[in-house]
Enzyme design. Sequence first.
Site, PDB file in Angstrom:
ATOM      1  N   CYS A   1      47.073  28.442  26.826  1.00  0.00           N
ATOM      2  CA  CYS A   1      47.913  27.952  27.766  1.00  0.00           C
ATOM      3  C   CYS A   1      48.567  26.588  27.525  1.00  0.00           C
ATOM      4  O   CYS A   1      49.145  26.494  26.572  1.00  0.00           O
ATOM      5  CB  CYS A   1      47.493  28.102  29.223  1.00  0.00           C
ATOM      6  SG  CYS A   1      49.090  28.732  30.404  1.00  0.00           S
TER       7      CYS A   1
ATOM      8  N   ARG B   1      58.596  31.554  36.508  1.00  0.00           N
ATOM      9  CA  ARG B   1      56.977  31.124  36.245  1.00  0.00           C
ATOM     10  C   ARG B   1      56.623  32.707  35.792  1.00  0.00           C
ATOM     11  O   ARG B   1      56.862  33.543  36.386  1.00  0.00           O
ATOM     12  CB  ARG B   1      56.285  30.684  37.515  1.00  0.00           C
ATOM     13  CG  ARG B   1      54.946  30.491  37.266  1.00  0.00           C
ATOM     14  CD  ARG B   1      54.500  29.508  38.375  1.00  0.00           C
ATOM     15  NE  ARG B   1      54.770  28.505  37.995  1.00  0.00           N
ATOM     16  CZ  ARG B   1      53.920  27.486  37.003  1.00  0.00           C
ATOM     17  NH1 ARG B   1      52.751  27.922  36.663  1.00  0.00           N
ATOM     18  NH2 ARG B   1      54.062  26.128  36.834  1.00  0.00           N
TER      19      ARG B   1
ATOM     20  N   HIS C   1      44.183  33.667  30.535  1.00  0.00           N
ATOM     21  CA  HIS C   1      42.936  33.195  31.194  1.00  0.00           C
ATOM     22  C   HIS C   1      42.209  34.422  31.671  1.00  0.00           C
ATOM     23  O   HIS C   1      42.651  35.424  31.387  1.00  0.00           O
ATOM     24  CB  HIS C   1      43.315  32.436  32.505  1.00  0.00           C
ATOM     25  CG  HIS C   1      44.312  31.058  32.575  1.00  0.00           C
ATOM     26  ND1 HIS C   1      43.942  29.975  31.726  1.00  0.00           N
ATOM     27  CD2 HIS C   1      45.897  31.077  32.547  1.00  0.00           C
ATOM     28  CE1 HIS C   1      44.948  29.136  31.671  1.00  0.00           C
ATOM     29  NE2 HIS C   1      46.009  29.925  32.135  1.00  0.00           N
TER      30      HIS C   1
HETATM   31  N1  GLN Z   1      52.188  23.510  32.232  1.00  0.00           N
HETATM   32  C1  GLN Z   1      52.237  24.830  31.347  1.00  0.00           C
HETATM   33  C2  GLN Z   1      53.317  25.496  31.804  1.00  0.00           C
HETATM   34  O1  GLN Z   1      53.381  25.905  32.972  1.00  0.00           O
HETATM   35  C3  GLN Z   1      50.972  25.190  31.020  1.00  0.00           C
HETATM   36  C4  GLN Z   1      50.280  25.887  32.349  1.00  0.00           C
HETATM   37  C5  GLN Z   1      48.886  26.418  32.123  1.00  0.00           C
HETATM   38  O2  GLN Z   1      48.285  25.901  31.487  1.00  0.00           O
HETATM   39  N2  GLN Z   1      48.704  27.181  33.178  1.00  0.00           N
HETATM   40  O3  GLN Z   1      53.887  26.460  31.149  1.00  0.00           O
END
Ligand code: GLN
Length: 237
Positions: A95, A129, A193
């Site tokens: 990520c 998101r 994850h």
């Molecule tokens: N900040 C990054 C995004 O939102 C990574 C997020 C994360 O590692 N969960 O894309």
Amino acid sequence: MPSDSALSIVWIYPDLLSTYGDQGNVLVLEQRARRRGIETETIHVRSADPVPENGDIYLIGGGEDRPQILAAERLRRDGGLHRAIARGAALLAVCAGYQIMGSTFGGEEGQPVDGIGLLDISSSRGPARAVGELVAEVDAALGLPTLTGFENHMGVTHLGPGVRPLSRTVKGIGNGDGFEGCYAGHVVGTYLHGPALARNPALADLLLSWRVGQLTPLDDSHYEALRQERLSTVMQP
Ligand code: GLN
């Protein structure tokens, strides 16, 4: 400093990037090595410390936008991870850690921030998101079963010709273009994850095999039960 005898696992910047239990990736690697009689040594590299260059497998996790920017600055200045990869070390980057490996990624206001250029990818803010379960079919060249995990990120990632997609998304967003993650040499980047290696022990074994060669099979029935539960829940019509 990693010793020469044990398999060294290097966990990069636990003080900055370690969301959603990504540290579990370290535990899975340790356990799967030890179950095969392979001695391991784990090194936690905090962001004020230099990244050793003679480790075997490097892991970096996800995180919030600010710590992600700090981590990219420090890794770039440090240079140890680049030297380690040039020496043949393996890396799993998750990520935020995945995005950092590219040329650029989106900061907290969406501004472009320099990555460390270890992978031929670039990331930016996506339209929405991406949150939820992810299921993806892995590139046949890697010979791994279906990937399962969950994602939570704003970024989308564009792959350049220097990398191959890790997998094709069946559920979820991943890179944002129908693919999830990428790989090049012994470097794997993913949005997964779960932690990724607990949901996908075959991916852990791929990283281990890159350093120690052929591995003896393990009884993975408990991992398989978790995988089947997740996959059948997610794939319900
Ligand atoms: N900040 C990054 C995004 O939102 C990574 C997020 C994360 O590692 N969960 O894309």
